[in-house]
Scaffold this motif. Structure first.
Motif, PDB file in Angstrom:
ATOM      1  N   GLN A  54       0.819  -1.204   0.000  1.00 30.16           N
ATOM      2  CA  GLN A  54       0.000   0.000   0.000  1.00 30.16           C
ATOM      3  C   GLN A  54       0.858   1.262   0.000  1.00 30.16           C
ATOM      4  O   GLN A  54       0.560   2.223  -0.718  1.00 30.16           O
ATOM      5  CB  GLN A  54      -0.933  -0.011   1.219  1.00 30.16           C
ATOM      6  N   GLU A  55       1.910   1.282   0.774  1.00 33.42           N
ATOM      7  CA  GLU A  55       2.755   2.473   0.805  1.00 33.42           C
ATOM      8  C   GLU A  55       3.354   2.753  -0.568  1.00 33.42           C
ATOM      9  O   GLU A  55       3.394   3.904  -1.022  1.00 33.42           O
ATOM     10  CB  GLU A  55       3.867   2.303   1.838  1.00 33.42           C
ATOM     11  N   TYR A  58       0.584   4.158  -2.917  1.00 29.93           N
ATOM     12  CA  TYR A  58       0.192   5.540  -2.617  1.00 29.93           C
ATOM     13  C   TYR A  58       1.308   6.517  -2.970  1.00 29.93           C
ATOM     14  O   TYR A  58       1.047   7.603  -3.505  1.00 29.93           O
ATOM     15  CB  TYR A  58      -0.205   5.667  -1.148  1.00 29.93           C
ATOM     16  N   VAL A  63      -3.147   5.665  -6.661  1.00 29.19           N
ATOM     17  CA  VAL A  63      -4.434   5.585  -5.986  1.00 29.19           C
ATOM     18  C   VAL A  63      -5.142   6.925  -6.130  1.00 29.19           C
ATOM     19  O   VAL A  63      -4.526   7.983  -5.964  1.00 29.19           O
ATOM     20  CB  VAL A  63      -4.259   5.238  -4.496  1.00 29.19           C
ATOM     21  N   CYS A  73      -8.167   3.912   8.923  1.00 30.38           N
ATOM     22  CA  CYS A  73      -7.005   3.089   8.573  1.00 30.38           C
ATOM     23  C   CYS A  73      -6.587   2.224   9.751  1.00 30.38           C
ATOM     24  O   CYS A  73      -7.004   2.424  10.896  1.00 30.38           O
ATOM     25  CB  CYS A  73      -5.839   3.969   8.125  1.00 30.38           C
ATOM     26  N   SER A  89      -0.600  -5.837   4.744  1.00 35.68           N
ATOM     27  CA  SER A  89      -0.928  -4.675   3.922  1.00 35.68           C
ATOM     28  C   SER A  89      -1.597  -5.096   2.618  1.00 35.68           C
ATOM     29  O   SER A  89      -2.586  -4.497   2.181  1.00 35.68           O
ATOM     30  CB  SER A  89       0.334  -3.869   3.631  1.00 35.68           C
ATOM     31  N   ALA A  93      -5.547  -4.395   1.544  1.00 38.78           N
ATOM     32  CA  ALA A  93      -5.864  -3.705   0.296  1.00 38.78           C
ATOM     33  C   ALA A  93      -6.960  -4.452  -0.470  1.00 38.78           C
ATOM     34  O   ALA A  93      -7.843  -3.840  -1.083  1.00 38.78           O
ATOM     35  CB  ALA A  93      -4.617  -3.565  -0.558  1.00 38.78           C
ATOM     36  N   ARG A  98      -7.412   0.669   4.340  1.00 37.61           N
ATOM     37  CA  ARG A  98      -6.133   1.380   4.272  1.00 37.61           C
ATOM     38  C   ARG A  98      -5.253   0.976   5.457  1.00 37.61           C
ATOM     39  O   ARG A  98      -5.702   0.934   6.605  1.00 37.61           O
ATOM     40  CB  ARG A  98      -6.364   2.890   4.293  1.00 37.61           C
TER      41      ARG A  98
END
Length: 382
Positions: A54-55, A58, A63, A73, A89, A93, A98
Protein backbone atom coordinates in the motif's frame (compact mmCIF):
# COMPACT_ATOMS: atom_id res chain seq x y z
CA UNK A 1 32.69 11.08 20.32
CA UNK A 2 35.05 8.36 21.59
CA UNK A 3 34.01 6.14 24.52
CA UNK A 4 36.41 7.81 26.97
CA UNK A 5 35.25 11.26 25.89
CA UNK A 6 31.60 10.22 26.26
CA UNK A 7 32.30 8.84 29.74
CA UNK A 8 33.88 12.14 30.76
CA UNK A 9 31.10 14.24 29.26
CA UNK A 10 28.45 12.21 31.08
CA UNK A 11 29.90 12.86 34.55
CA UNK A 12 28.48 15.70 36.65
CA UNK A 13 30.81 18.53 37.57
CA UNK A 14 31.63 19.15 41.24
CA UNK A 15 30.36 22.43 42.72
CA UNK A 16 32.15 25.55 41.47
CA UNK A 17 34.23 23.50 39.02
CA UNK A 18 34.73 24.09 35.31
CA UNK A 19 34.91 21.48 32.61
CA UNK A 20 38.66 22.07 32.24
CA UNK A 21 39.16 21.13 35.90
CA UNK A 22 37.75 17.62 35.47
CA UNK A 23 39.98 14.82 34.26
CA UNK A 24 38.69 11.27 33.91
CA UNK A 25 40.93 8.38 32.96
CA UNK A 26 39.41 5.60 30.87
CA UNK A 27 38.87 2.39 32.81
CA UNK A 28 40.72 -0.56 31.26
CA UNK A 29 39.49 -3.38 33.51
CA UNK A 30 39.22 -6.57 31.40
CA UNK A 31 35.66 -7.88 31.20
CA UNK A 32 34.74 -11.54 30.86
CA UNK A 33 32.41 -12.38 27.99
CA UNK A 34 28.87 -13.00 29.33
CA UNK A 35 27.65 -16.58 28.95
CA UNK A 36 24.88 -15.69 26.52
CA UNK A 37 27.33 -13.88 24.25
CA UNK A 38 29.68 -16.84 24.02
CA UNK A 39 29.42 -18.82 20.79
CA UNK A 40 26.34 -17.01 19.52
CA UNK A 41 26.77 -17.10 15.74
CA UNK A 42 23.38 -15.78 14.65
CA UNK A 43 23.62 -12.39 13.02
CA UNK A 44 20.92 -10.75 10.92
CA UNK A 45 21.12 -7.61 8.85
CA UNK A 46 17.66 -6.03 8.79
CA UNK A 47 17.08 -4.12 5.54
CA UNK A 48 15.24 -0.80 5.68
CA UNK A 49 13.85 -0.93 2.14
CA UNK A 50 10.08 -0.46 1.91
CA UNK A 51 8.26 -3.53 0.56
CA UNK A 52 4.81 -2.51 1.80
CA UNK A 53 2.32 -2.79 -1.08
CA UNK A 54 0.00 0.00 0.00
CA UNK A 55 2.76 2.47 0.81
CA UNK A 56 4.40 1.93 -2.58
CA UNK A 57 1.09 2.31 -4.40
CA UNK A 58 0.19 5.54 -2.62
CA UNK A 59 3.63 7.07 -2.97
CA UNK A 60 3.65 6.26 -6.68
CA UNK A 61 0.37 8.15 -7.13
CA UNK A 62 -1.47 5.04 -8.32
CA UNK A 63 -4.43 5.59 -5.99
CA UNK A 64 -7.18 8.11 -6.62
CA UNK A 65 -7.13 10.95 -4.07
CA UNK A 66 -10.13 11.16 -1.78
CA UNK A 67 -12.38 14.12 -1.06
CA UNK A 68 -10.18 15.35 1.80
CA UNK A 69 -12.17 13.60 4.53
CA UNK A 70 -10.15 11.58 7.07
CA UNK A 71 -9.65 8.04 5.81
CA UNK A 72 -10.13 5.23 8.35
CA UNK A 73 -7.00 3.09 8.57
CA UNK A 74 -4.98 0.50 10.43
CA UNK A 75 -1.83 2.11 11.85
CA UNK A 76 1.20 -0.15 12.33
CA UNK A 77 4.32 0.79 14.28
CA UNK A 78 6.98 -1.66 13.13
CA UNK A 79 10.15 -1.74 11.06
CA UNK A 80 10.73 -2.15 7.35
CA UNK A 81 11.75 -5.81 7.59
CA UNK A 82 8.47 -6.86 9.23
CA UNK A 83 7.31 -9.22 6.51
CA UNK A 84 4.16 -10.21 8.40
CA UNK A 85 2.98 -6.61 8.16
CA UNK A 86 3.95 -6.40 4.48
CA UNK A 87 1.71 -9.39 3.87
CA UNK A 88 -1.09 -7.89 5.97
CA UNK A 89 -0.93 -4.68 3.92
CA UNK A 90 -1.63 -6.63 0.74
CA UNK A 91 -4.53 -8.52 2.30
CA UNK A 92 -6.11 -5.36 3.71
CA UNK A 93 -5.86 -3.70 0.30
CA UNK A 94 -7.95 -6.57 -1.09
CA UNK A 95 -10.61 -5.69 1.52
CA UNK A 96 -10.39 -1.98 0.70
CA UNK A 97 -8.88 -1.22 4.13
CA UNK A 98 -6.13 1.38 4.27
CA UNK A 99 -3.00 0.44 6.22
CA UNK A 100 -0.23 2.91 7.05
CA UNK A 101 2.94 2.37 9.00
CA UNK A 102 5.58 4.15 11.01
CA UNK A 103 8.81 2.15 10.86
CA UNK A 104 11.51 2.76 13.46
CA UNK A 105 14.30 2.44 10.90
CA UNK A 106 12.64 4.83 8.41
CA UNK A 107 11.10 7.52 10.60
CA UNK A 108 13.77 10.24 10.68
CA UNK A 109 12.43 11.99 7.57
CA UNK A 110 8.76 11.12 8.13
CA UNK A 111 6.19 13.86 7.46
CA UNK A 112 3.94 13.20 10.45
CA UNK A 113 1.49 15.39 12.34
CA UNK A 114 -0.58 14.06 15.24
CA UNK A 115 -3.60 15.88 16.65
CA UNK A 116 -4.00 15.19 20.40
CA UNK A 117 -7.47 16.77 20.57
CA UNK A 118 -8.90 14.74 17.67
CA UNK A 119 -8.18 11.09 16.77
CA UNK A 120 -6.50 12.10 13.50
CA UNK A 121 -3.01 12.11 12.02
CA UNK A 122 -1.46 13.47 8.83
CA UNK A 123 1.06 11.18 7.19
CA UNK A 124 2.73 12.66 4.15
CA UNK A 125 -0.20 14.43 2.45
CA UNK A 126 -2.89 12.07 3.75
CA UNK A 127 -5.38 12.86 6.53
CA UNK A 128 -6.08 9.63 8.40
CA UNK A 129 -8.31 8.33 11.17
CA UNK A 130 -6.59 5.34 12.81
CA UNK A 131 -9.19 2.90 14.08
CA UNK A 132 -6.82 0.08 14.99
CA UNK A 133 -3.15 0.40 16.06
CA UNK A 134 -0.62 -2.44 16.20
CA UNK A 135 2.85 -1.92 17.67
CA UNK A 136 5.07 -4.90 16.87
CA UNK A 137 8.78 -4.43 16.21
CA UNK A 138 9.00 -0.68 16.77
CA UNK A 139 12.28 -0.88 18.68
CA UNK A 140 14.17 2.40 18.99
CA UNK A 141 17.52 0.61 18.73
CA UNK A 142 16.66 0.45 15.01
CA UNK A 143 16.60 4.25 14.71
CA UNK A 144 19.62 5.06 12.48
CA UNK A 145 21.32 7.51 14.86
CA UNK A 146 24.23 7.44 17.29
CA UNK A 147 22.59 7.50 20.75
CA UNK A 148 25.78 8.98 22.24
CA UNK A 149 25.51 12.10 20.11
CA UNK A 150 23.32 15.04 21.07
CA UNK A 151 21.35 14.67 17.80
CA UNK A 152 20.83 10.94 18.34
CA UNK A 153 19.87 11.32 21.99
CA UNK A 154 17.37 14.01 21.04
CA UNK A 155 15.77 11.97 18.24
CA UNK A 156 15.53 8.84 20.39
CA UNK A 157 13.95 10.67 23.30
CA UNK A 158 11.38 12.43 21.12
CA UNK A 159 10.38 9.29 19.24
CA UNK A 160 10.20 7.25 22.46
CA UNK A 161 7.78 9.73 24.01
CA UNK A 162 5.55 10.07 20.94
CA UNK A 163 5.54 6.37 20.00
CA UNK A 164 4.67 5.36 23.55
CA UNK A 165 1.76 7.81 23.53
CA UNK A 166 0.53 6.62 20.13
CA UNK A 167 0.68 3.06 21.43
CA UNK A 168 -1.66 3.69 24.35
CA UNK A 169 -3.89 6.47 22.99
CA UNK A 170 -7.36 5.62 24.38
CA UNK A 171 -9.51 6.85 21.47
CA UNK A 172 -7.98 4.25 19.12
CA UNK A 173 -8.42 0.49 19.17
CA UNK A 174 -5.31 -1.60 19.77
CA UNK A 175 -4.00 -5.08 18.99
CA UNK A 176 -2.57 -6.64 22.17
CA UNK A 177 -3.60 -4.07 24.76
CA UNK A 178 -0.29 -2.23 25.28
CA UNK A 179 -0.65 -1.25 28.92
CA UNK A 180 -0.67 -4.91 29.96
CA UNK A 181 1.51 -6.50 27.26
CA UNK A 182 4.33 -3.95 27.74
CA UNK A 183 4.84 -5.22 31.30
CA UNK A 184 4.68 -8.91 30.40
CA UNK A 185 8.19 -9.98 31.44
CA UNK A 186 9.21 -13.64 31.50
CA UNK A 187 8.96 -13.98 35.28
CA UNK A 188 5.41 -12.62 35.34
CA UNK A 189 4.58 -15.05 32.55
CA UNK A 190 5.77 -18.03 34.58
CA UNK A 191 3.81 -17.01 37.68
CA UNK A 192 0.60 -16.40 35.72
CA UNK A 193 0.98 -19.66 33.77
CA UNK A 194 1.24 -21.57 37.04
CA UNK A 195 -1.90 -19.82 38.25
CA UNK A 196 -3.70 -21.15 35.16
CA UNK A 197 -2.60 -24.71 35.87
CA UNK A 198 0.50 -25.07 33.70
CA UNK A 199 3.68 -26.66 34.95
CA UNK A 200 6.77 -24.47 34.56
CA UNK A 201 10.50 -25.25 34.80
CA UNK A 202 12.19 -24.57 38.11
CA UNK A 203 13.78 -21.18 37.67
CA UNK A 204 16.22 -18.76 39.30
CA UNK A 205 17.40 -15.30 38.23
CA UNK A 206 21.04 -14.73 39.06
CA UNK A 207 24.32 -13.01 38.27
CA UNK A 208 26.16 -16.18 39.38
CA UNK A 209 24.72 -18.92 37.17
CA UNK A 210 27.39 -21.49 38.06
CA UNK A 211 26.18 -21.52 41.67
CA UNK A 212 22.61 -22.43 40.79
CA UNK A 213 21.09 -25.66 39.52
CA UNK A 214 17.31 -25.43 39.85
CA UNK A 215 16.01 -28.98 39.67
CA UNK A 216 19.44 -30.30 40.66
CA UNK A 217 20.66 -31.52 37.26
CA UNK A 218 21.12 -30.10 33.76
CA UNK A 219 20.16 -26.46 33.28
CA UNK A 220 19.54 -23.93 30.54
CA UNK A 221 20.70 -20.30 30.65
CA UNK A 222 18.26 -17.82 29.07
CA UNK A 223 18.04 -14.10 28.65
CA UNK A 224 15.74 -12.21 30.97
CA UNK A 225 15.19 -9.69 28.18
CA UNK A 226 15.04 -9.86 24.41
CA UNK A 227 16.28 -12.68 22.18
CA UNK A 228 17.81 -10.21 19.72
CA UNK A 229 20.13 -7.31 20.51
CA UNK A 230 20.74 -4.45 18.08
CA UNK A 231 24.01 -2.77 19.11
CA UNK A 232 24.06 -0.95 15.76
CA UNK A 233 20.91 0.02 13.83
CA UNK A 234 19.99 -2.75 11.39
CA UNK A 235 22.51 -5.23 12.84
CA UNK A 236 20.84 -7.82 15.08
CA UNK A 237 22.69 -10.36 17.19
CA UNK A 238 21.10 -13.52 18.57
CA UNK A 239 20.86 -14.15 22.31
CA UNK A 240 19.46 -17.64 22.58
CA UNK A 241 19.13 -20.29 25.32
CA UNK A 242 22.18 -22.45 25.90
CA UNK A 243 23.14 -25.31 28.24
CA UNK A 244 24.83 -24.24 31.47
CA UNK A 245 28.43 -25.44 31.43
CA UNK A 246 29.75 -24.99 34.96
CA UNK A 247 33.29 -25.85 33.90
CA UNK A 248 33.29 -22.77 31.65
CA UNK A 249 31.13 -20.56 33.82
CA UNK A 250 33.31 -20.98 36.91
CA UNK A 251 32.72 -18.45 39.66
CA UNK A 252 32.74 -15.43 37.35
CA UNK A 253 29.95 -12.97 37.86
CA UNK A 254 27.66 -12.04 34.99
CA UNK A 255 27.35 -8.28 34.31
CA UNK A 256 23.55 -8.57 34.38
CA UNK A 257 21.05 -11.13 35.73
CA UNK A 258 20.22 -14.13 33.57
CA UNK A 259 17.56 -16.80 33.88
CA UNK A 260 18.71 -20.31 34.79
CA UNK A 261 16.07 -22.98 34.29
CA UNK A 262 15.81 -26.66 34.90
CA UNK A 263 16.43 -28.66 31.71
CA UNK A 264 13.47 -30.85 30.81
CA UNK A 265 13.79 -33.75 28.40
CA UNK A 266 10.73 -33.14 26.26
CA UNK A 267 8.78 -35.56 24.13
CA UNK A 268 7.79 -32.62 21.90
CA UNK A 269 8.03 -28.84 21.66
CA UNK A 270 4.96 -26.84 20.61
CA UNK A 271 4.53 -23.35 19.19
CA UNK A 272 0.88 -22.37 19.58
CA UNK A 273 -0.46 -19.18 18.02
CA UNK A 274 -3.53 -17.63 19.61
CA UNK A 275 -5.45 -15.29 17.29
CA UNK A 276 -8.59 -14.02 18.96
CA UNK A 277 -10.25 -17.28 20.01
CA UNK A 278 -8.53 -19.38 17.33
CA UNK A 279 -5.56 -21.62 18.11
CA UNK A 280 -3.05 -22.86 15.54
CA UNK A 281 -0.49 -25.31 16.90
CA UNK A 282 2.76 -26.64 15.45
CA UNK A 283 5.11 -29.32 16.66
CA UNK A 284 8.72 -28.11 16.34
CA UNK A 285 11.45 -30.75 16.12
CA UNK A 286 14.99 -29.47 16.66
CA UNK A 287 18.18 -30.73 18.27
CA UNK A 288 19.27 -27.51 19.97
CA UNK A 289 17.44 -24.47 21.41
CA UNK A 290 19.27 -22.10 19.03
CA UNK A 291 18.83 -24.30 15.94
CA UNK A 292 15.68 -22.41 15.00
CA UNK A 293 17.90 -19.45 14.04
CA UNK A 294 21.32 -20.96 13.40
CA UNK A 295 20.29 -23.96 11.28
CA UNK A 296 16.62 -23.42 10.35
CA UNK A 297 16.68 -25.88 7.45
CA UNK A 298 17.22 -28.70 9.95
CA UNK A 299 14.10 -27.81 11.94
CA UNK A 300 10.88 -29.68 11.17
CA UNK A 301 7.52 -27.96 11.74
CA UNK A 302 4.31 -30.00 11.67
CA UNK A 303 0.71 -28.79 12.18
CA UNK A 304 -0.95 -30.49 15.17
CA UNK A 305 -4.12 -30.12 17.22
CA UNK A 306 -3.79 -28.63 20.68
CA UNK A 307 -5.44 -30.68 23.41
CA UNK A 308 -8.74 -29.11 24.55
CA UNK A 309 -7.55 -28.50 28.12
CA UNK A 310 -4.35 -26.86 26.85
CA UNK A 311 -6.34 -24.70 24.45
CA UNK A 312 -8.61 -23.55 27.28
CA UNK A 313 -5.65 -22.60 29.49
CA UNK A 314 -3.95 -20.71 26.67
CA UNK A 315 -7.13 -18.77 25.93
CA UNK A 316 -7.38 -17.96 29.62
CA UNK A 317 -3.79 -16.66 29.66
CA UNK A 318 -4.41 -14.59 26.52
CA UNK A 319 -7.50 -13.10 28.17
CA UNK A 320 -5.60 -12.43 31.43
CA UNK A 321 -2.87 -10.59 29.49
CA UNK A 322 -5.35 -9.00 27.03
CA UNK A 323 -3.55 -10.46 24.02
CA UNK A 324 -5.22 -10.73 20.62
CA UNK A 325 -2.31 -12.19 18.62
CA UNK A 326 0.49 -14.05 20.39
CA UNK A 327 2.65 -17.18 20.23
CA UNK A 328 3.10 -19.60 23.14
CA UNK A 329 6.02 -22.00 23.55
CA UNK A 330 5.27 -25.24 25.40
CA UNK A 331 6.98 -28.55 26.10
CA UNK A 332 5.31 -31.95 26.32
CA UNK A 333 7.03 -33.82 29.16
CA UNK A 334 5.71 -37.26 30.15
CA UNK A 335 2.17 -36.33 29.18
CA UNK A 336 2.24 -32.93 30.90
CA UNK A 337 2.38 -29.55 29.15
CA UNK A 338 5.07 -27.21 30.47
CA UNK A 339 4.84 -23.47 29.79
CA UNK A 340 8.05 -21.76 28.63
CA UNK A 341 7.07 -18.27 27.44
CA UNK A 342 4.76 -16.16 25.30
CA UNK A 343 5.95 -14.00 22.43
CA UNK A 344 3.74 -10.94 21.93
CA UNK A 345 5.47 -9.53 18.83
CA UNK A 346 5.34 -12.95 17.24
CA UNK A 347 6.31 -13.83 13.67
CA UNK A 348 4.52 -16.70 11.99
CA UNK A 349 5.48 -16.80 8.31
CA UNK A 350 8.59 -18.89 8.96
CA UNK A 351 6.55 -21.57 10.75
CA UNK A 352 3.98 -21.54 7.97
CA UNK A 353 6.67 -21.88 5.30
CA UNK A 354 8.20 -24.85 7.08
CA UNK A 355 4.76 -26.44 7.56
CA UNK A 356 3.62 -25.68 4.01
CA UNK A 357 0.40 -23.86 4.91
CA UNK A 358 -0.99 -20.42 5.86
CA UNK A 359 -3.30 -21.03 8.82
CA UNK A 360 -1.89 -18.28 11.06
CA UNK A 361 -1.84 -15.66 8.29
CA UNK A 362 -5.43 -16.52 7.42
CA UNK A 363 -6.51 -16.24 11.06
CA UNK A 364 -4.68 -12.92 11.57
CA UNK A 365 -6.20 -11.50 8.38
CA UNK A 366 -9.70 -12.55 9.46
CA UNK A 367 -9.25 -11.09 12.94
CA UNK A 368 -7.85 -7.73 11.75
CA UNK A 369 -10.52 -7.31 9.07
CA UNK A 370 -13.29 -8.26 11.49
CA UNK A 371 -12.03 -6.00 14.26
CA UNK A 372 -11.58 -3.08 11.84
CA UNK A 373 -15.13 -3.50 10.57
CA UNK A 374 -16.44 -3.51 14.16
CA UNK A 375 -14.60 -0.26 14.93
CA UNK A 376 -15.74 1.32 11.65
CA UNK A 377 -19.40 0.47 12.37
CA UNK A 378 -19.07 1.89 15.89
CA UNK A 379 -17.52 5.06 14.43
CA UNK A 380 -20.45 5.54 12.05
CA UNK A 381 -22.97 5.20 14.89
CA UNK A 382 -21.45 8.06 16.89
Amino acid sequence: MADAEWEQAALPLPPDATADAVTVKPVSTPLATPLLLQGQEYHYRAPNACLDFQERMYRAGLVEPGDGSPEPCVLVLARAADMEMNELSLTLAEHDIRMVRIDADRCLDLALTVYPDTPLIELDQWLLRPLLVWRRHFDLTALPVDPRSLYGSYALDQWAAVADWLTVRPDWGHVNEPRSSARLDRLTQLADAQAEGFAVPRTVVTTRPARNRPGGARCIVKTAGRHLLEPRPGSLQGLFPRPLDTSRAGELSEPAPVIVQQYLAADAELRVFVVGRELIAYRVDKLDPAQLWQDPDAVAVTPVEAAPDVADRLRALAARWRLDVAAFDLLEVEGEHVFLEVNVSCDWRWFENRAGETSVSDAVNRWIVGRFDELRRAERLR
